[in-house]
Scaffold this active site. Structure first.
Site, short mmCIF file in Angstrom:
data_model
loop_
_atom_site.label_atom_id
_atom_site.label_comp_id
_atom_site.label_asym_id
_atom_site.label_seq_id
_atom_site.Cartn_x
_atom_site.Cartn_y
_atom_site.Cartn_z
N HIS A 18 0.75 -1.48 0.12
CA HIS A 18 -0.16 -0.03 0.10
C HIS A 18 0.33 1.14 0.00
CE1 HIS A 18 -3.25 -2.46 1.76
NE2 HIS A 18 -3.41 -2.38 0.68
N LYS A 42 -17.65 -7.17 5.25
CA LYS A 42 -16.03 -8.45 5.08
C LYS A 42 -16.14 -8.20 7.37
CE LYS A 42 -13.12 -7.11 1.88
NZ LYS A 42 -11.71 -6.29 1.69
N ARG A 91 -1.19 -6.38 -8.53
CA ARG A 91 -0.41 -6.84 -8.32
C ARG A 91 -0.12 -7.83 -9.23
NH1 ARG A 91 -2.03 -7.90 -1.99
NH2 ARG A 91 -4.11 -8.54 -3.78
N SER A 129 -2.88 -7.69 2.53
CA SER A 129 -3.58 -7.37 3.60
C SER A 129 -3.82 -9.24 4.43
CB SER A 129 -4.30 -6.59 3.47
OG SER A 129 -4.28 -5.67 3.80
#
Length: 159
Positions: A18, A42, A91, A129
Site C-alpha cells: 500500500h 468483511k 499486483r 493484507s
C-alpha cells in the site's frame, strides 16, 4: 491546478505494498487521500479505528497524504471531496479483473469518475493484507511486510 486523488481500501492492515502505491501516487498527484473503508461486508482483523490509526501512523511523514475513514459509496465520498480520481494498486491479473469491474461500476454511477492504476515495485508485488494477517496469526515476523513505524502499533492491537 491542484490535482488530488483518493486511495480507498480496507487497509487491514496497511502494508508496504500500500505504501508503495501511495508514494507512487504522490509523484503524480498534489494530494492523496487515503480513505479507509468501514466495509461491513468483511470481517476485518483490525477494527475500523485501528485501521485508520495504522494508516495515519504509516503516512505521517508524507506531507501530501491525509487519512480519513468512510462508510458510504466511494463515488459519494469522491463527489463530497470534489475529487473525481481514485488510485488503485494492481499486483496480478486477478487484481485487474476485480478492479476493472469495480472501475466500471463506479463510472456507471458517475460519468466523470476516473480510476488510475499503479503497480507496486517487484519487491512489494506479493504483499497483501491477507498474507500479513496470516503471518501475524501464526506468530510470524511481519517486519518486512508492513511499515516499521506501524509494527509496534500492530503488535499492541488497540481494539
Amino acid at each position: 491546478m491542484n490535482k488530488s486523488c483518493i486511495y480507498p481500501g480496507t487497509f487491514d492492515p496497511i502494508t508496504n505494498g500500500h505504501m508503495d502505491v501511495i508514494k507512487r501516487a504522490c509523484r503524480v498527484f498534489d494530494n492523496v487521500i487515503v480513505a479507509v473503508a468501514l466495509n461491513e461486508s468483511k470481517t476485518p482483523y483490525f477494527c475500523y479505528e485501528e485501521r485508520i490509526s495504522l494508516a495515519k501512523t504509516a503516512t505521517k511523514d508524507i506531507p501530501k497524504v491525509s487519512v480519513i475513514g468512510f462508510d458510504n459509496l466511494l463515488v459519494d465520498l469522491a463527489k463530497s471531496k470534489g475529487i473525481n480520481t481514485v488510485v488503485r494498486g494492481l499486483r496480478a491479473v486477478s487484481d485487474f479483473e476485480y478492479e476493472l469491474q469495480i472501475g466500471y461500476a463506479n463510472a456507471s454511477l458517475w460519468s466523470e469518475f476516473e480510476t488510475v492504476y499503479f503497480m507496486p515495485s517487484l519487491k512489494n508485488a506479493f504483499i497483501s493484507s491477507s498474507i500479513v494477517r496470516s503471518v501475524l496469526k501464526h506468530g510470524g515476523d511481519i517486519g518486512s511486510l508492513v511499515p516499521t513505524n506501524v509494527l509496534e502499533e500492530i503488535k499492541g492491537k488497540l481494539c
